[in-house]
Structures are given as C-alpha cells and as structure tokens.
Design a protein around this motif. Sequence first.
Motif, PDB file in Angstrom:
ATOM      1  N   ASP A   1       5.440  47.544  16.367  1.00 43.20           N
ATOM      2  CA  ASP A   1       4.972  47.466  15.128  1.00 43.20           C
ATOM      3  C   ASP A   1       5.447  46.145  14.193  1.00 43.20           C
TER       4      ASP A   1
ATOM      5  N   VAL B   1      -1.153  51.208   8.125  1.00 39.83           N
ATOM      6  CA  VAL B   1      -2.105  51.373   8.610  1.00 39.83           C
ATOM      7  C   VAL B   1      -3.320  50.375   8.402  1.00 39.83           C
ATOM      8  N   THR B   2      -3.386  49.774   7.233  1.00 33.83           N
ATOM      9  CA  THR B   2      -4.492  48.645   7.105  1.00 33.83           C
ATOM     10  C   THR B   2      -4.242  47.363   7.959  1.00 33.83           C
TER      11      THR B   2
ATOM     12  N   SER C   1      -2.723  47.650  10.819  1.00 33.20           N
ATOM     13  CA  SER C   1      -2.758  48.212  12.068  1.00 33.20           C
ATOM     14  C   SER C   1      -4.384  48.191  12.384  1.00 33.20           C
ATOM     15  N   ALA C   2      -5.218  48.521  11.395  1.00 33.61           N
ATOM     16  CA  ALA C   2      -6.747  48.160  11.500  1.00 33.61           C
ATOM     17  C   ALA C   2      -7.217  47.029  11.908  1.00 33.61           C
TER      18      ALA C   2
ATOM     19  N   SER D   1      -6.172  45.795  15.180  1.00 32.39           N
ATOM     20  CA  SER D   1      -6.993  46.486  16.179  1.00 32.39           C
ATOM     21  C   SER D   1      -8.426  45.817  16.296  1.00 32.39           C
ATOM     22  N   ALA D   2      -9.019  45.745  15.324  1.00 33.98           N
ATOM     23  CA  ALA D   2     -10.330  44.996  15.084  1.00 33.98           C
ATOM     24  C   ALA D   2      -9.969  43.589  15.981  1.00 33.98           C
TER      25      ALA D   2
ATOM     26  N   SER E   1      -9.677  43.913  19.433  1.00 36.80           N
ATOM     27  CA  SER E   1     -10.690  44.421  20.295  1.00 36.80           C
ATOM     28  C   SER E   1     -11.832  43.270  20.855  1.00 36.80           C
TER      29      SER E   1
ATOM     30  N   LYS F   1     -13.898  43.194  24.091  1.00 35.62           N
ATOM     31  CA  LYS F   1     -15.426  43.067  24.538  1.00 35.62           C
ATOM     32  C   LYS F   1     -15.611  42.049  25.071  1.00 35.62           C
TER      33      LYS F   1
ATOM     34  N   LEU G   1     -15.735  40.422   9.571  1.00 37.29           N
ATOM     35  CA  LEU G   1     -14.272  41.057   9.481  1.00 37.29           C
ATOM     36  C   LEU G   1     -13.535  40.752   8.124  1.00 37.29           C
TER      37      LEU G   1
ATOM     38  N   PHE H   1     -12.580  43.303   5.431  1.00 40.08           N
ATOM     39  CA  PHE H   1     -11.254  43.612   4.948  1.00 40.08           C
ATOM     40  C   PHE H   1     -10.807  43.425   3.765  1.00 40.08           C
TER      41      PHE H   1
ATOM     42  N   VAL I   1     -20.261  45.211  12.923  1.00 42.86           N
ATOM     43  CA  VAL I   1     -18.937  44.915  12.672  1.00 42.86           C
ATOM     44  C   VAL I   1     -18.191  45.909  12.289  1.00 42.86           C
TER      45      VAL I   1
ATOM     46  N   SER J   1     -12.564  50.590  16.872  1.00 41.18           N
ATOM     47  CA  SER J   1     -11.043  50.048  17.215  1.00 41.18           C
ATOM     48  C   SER J   1     -10.066  50.415  16.648  1.00 41.18           C
TER      49      SER J   1
ATOM     50  N   LEU K   1      -9.204  53.931   3.576  1.00 40.29           N
ATOM     51  CA  LEU K   1      -9.548  52.340   3.898  1.00 40.29           C
ATOM     52  C   LEU K   1     -10.976  52.097   3.996  1.00 40.29           C
TER      53      LEU K   1
END
Lengths: 199, 199
Positions: free
Chosen positions: A115, A144-145, A147-148, A151-152, A155, A159, A175, A179, B144, B151, B178
């Motif tokens: 992390d 968590v945010t 992390s999201a 991750s996005a 990814s 892809k 994106l 966010f 997206v 993701s 979120l």
Amino acid sequence: MKVAIETIAAVGYSQASVGQISKRAGISKGVFTYHFASKDELMDQIVREVYEAGFRFMQQKVEGQTTPVGMLTAYIESNLAFIKEHRDYIVALAEIVTNARTPEGKLRFAGQADDTILEPLIEIFKWGEETGEFRTFTERAARVTASAIRSAIDSVATKLVAQPDLDIPGFSEELVSLFLTAVCKPKASTAATREKGEG
Amino acid sequence: MKVAIETIAAVGYSQASVGQISKRAGISKGVFTYHFASKDELMDQIVREVYEAGFRFMQQKVEGQTTPVGMLTAYIESNLAFIKEHRDYIVALAEIVTNARTPEGKLRFAGQADDTILEPLIEIFKWGEETGEFRTFTERAARVTASAIRSAIDSVATKLVAQPDLDIPGFSEELVSLFLTAVCKPKASTAATREKGEG
DNA sequence: CTTGATTTAGTACGATCGTACAAATATATA
DNA sequence: TATATATTTGTACGATCGTACTAAATCAAG
C-alpha cells in the motif's frame, strides 16, 4: 534489455526464456550470461528502470499543480500518458511483477506492490479536505478510493494486451471525470474550474 | 481439482506443475494423466467452474433487487462476498487467466476477458438513468465507469495474495459508497435510501 | 605485429517440465 | 471364483529451462 522488454510484452514472462530473448536480440545465450549475472538480475533492472522512469515522468507533471483537483487530474492523466507512450514497458513490468517468483514460490516483487503506492493519492485527498475542494475522508475511505484509482489505472496495462487500439486519452478523460465526481464536494461544478490541455 | 486450485493459489501458476499438484494430492502423475487429457484441460475446467459458480452466486443476489442503487450495491457486495468466501478459487482463477498461454505465446483466456463482462454493469447504469436515480452516461462514460468498478473488484483478488488478512467487508462497504457517489445524481442523500444489511 | 583484456559463440550439463505407457492393483459384474 | 473394466503406479521420453564453461573473435595499447 530493450529486446527483453519487447519479448516479455509479446509472449509473456514464462515464455520469455533467456534463449528466446537472446535469439530475438540476435546474440547467443553466452552474451547474455556475460552481461547479466542471471535472468533475475535482468528482471530486477527492468523493473527498477521502468518504475523509476514512470515515477520521474509523473512527478514532473504532478509537482507543478497548485490545486488538489489539478493534482489528482495530473496524477491520473500523466500516469496513463506514460502507459500510452511506453506500452511494452508497462506490459512487461506487469508481467514481471505478477510472475517473477523466488525459489520458494513467493512473488519476488510482492513487497513493492503493497500500500505504499497509495500514499501519494492519500496525500492529495488530505490536501483537498483542507482546501475544502474535496469531501472528507475516513482513513479507510481514503485508502479504498486510492486503491480504486490505482486499480483503474493499472487495468489499462492489462487491457492493452488484448486491446492494443484502446483509446487511452479518452479513457483517461473519463476516469478523471469519474473520480473527480467521487471525491469533490457536490456543491458547484468543480470539474470545470481547471483548464484542460486539449489544444 | 481442489488440490490443484490450492496449489496454484499457494505457489502460482508457473510453479504449479502436474508433478507438484499430484504430490500434494497424494497421487502419482499417472493418475492425473488418467483423469485429465492434459494440463490445459484441468485449467479449462477450473476456470469454467469458478467463473460459473461466481456468476450463479452473484445472479442470485442481484436479481432480487428492485432499484438501480440496490442492484449496483448487490453487484459489488455479492462479488466481493464470493471472493471472500472462495479466496483460493479466485486467486487461482486470476493466476490461470493471466498466465495460461497458447504455444504461440498468446493468453489462452484473453477472449473471455474482453468487455462482455462490463455489460451487466452498463445495463444497471442505463436502468438508473431511466429511473432518474443515476446521472446520465455517455456510452464511453458508462464503459469506463463499469471498467473502473470491475478493476476495483478484481484488484481484491491480487491484494489477497500479499495481504491475506484484508478486510473485505470493509473494502466492500467503501467501494459501494464510492461508486454510488460517482453514479448517483448529486441531489439528495440517495445513499441512505436503501436499507443496509448490517445486522 | 604482439599482447592482453574484452566480448561473443557455441555447446554441454543437470534439472524440471508435460506427457506417454506398460505393468500392477482395485472394483464391479456374472 | 472368473472375467472385464476402472484405476493407480512407476518409469521413461523428448523438450526446454537457466547456467557454466571453453574456444574463438574483436578490440585497445604498446
């Protein structure tokens, strides 16, 4: 190293043997052994170089920002821009990090995937809280945010393997919008306060 | 198959040889060959079984929902609940999908990893648009956003490898919050309109 | 041109991989 | 019990892996 990166990106980590890499590079395996103590050493060097190059590129873009919104935007956009311009490097990095293992079977680069990487994002959230542009975050929500978001972004590297013609700038734009909506206070149309470098 | 899944989750795809799996299962390699035509066949069966089990589990939870907010919540929560209760299966699935390759070096399960998986989420967004609970989405924004959700969920499988004590319910709760913030209309406090199963 | 160091080629080694297969054993049916 | 089928064992094979090592080629300096 360049050929090794291309080879890993093309056929994956497990298929990228020293023999394969050497053949593609037009050299013998002996040359490889001479310049690298082991295959692991090559992987270490690739991981370090790609990671540091990405870090420098992003740092340059992010540091100049004067607002939390601008900085979060720059973070996402610069990261995806780097991915777009260094496709093979990113794919190879992902391959190595997720596959290279110790003789005992543990992931060799697992420690760096923890992390710690989320901290810069969490710092941006805290800054945004202070300036009032962002909503408030609990410690867990921030983590968590962040992390999201990561991750996005990550990814996209995955892809790209199956979808080489992915519209990265478009993905990036969405994106950022997504966010910013999630982290900004729902008051005004905050997303429009930052000038967008579309010209 | 059970032992194979545990082995892959423990030592990774590349280290999970037929010999290793057989040894852990307490059988000889010959028994393996007798019951599976090839190692690839075993992998195919694992992927199909785990994927279908997850799909059934989620479908059951999602279908009962009567609102877009409830359905999106159920989607995320049920997916993470399945991951939590089938840790090894999910880790093994991720290992296989990202590592199993054809003799030519292409990912064997790349085709199934395409955007088809995003469709259920996109449908939920459309429904939310119609009911007015969600904001409006362009085609690209929907794709997206769905991608970002997937993701974030999929990242849990990766995190679990290095972080076995990850608080999945907490992560789940934050993710729901979120993404509901991101897709709902910013009018009222829509997130509170749904009863939360915390008891 | 000679000499010594650097770099490369080519090959060999031990290990491990997935698979094949003959022989042995267990199980079910009559 | 006799027989056929199902299952298991143990071993062997060819292929490929990372690495080690020797011999040849290239280069730098006197």
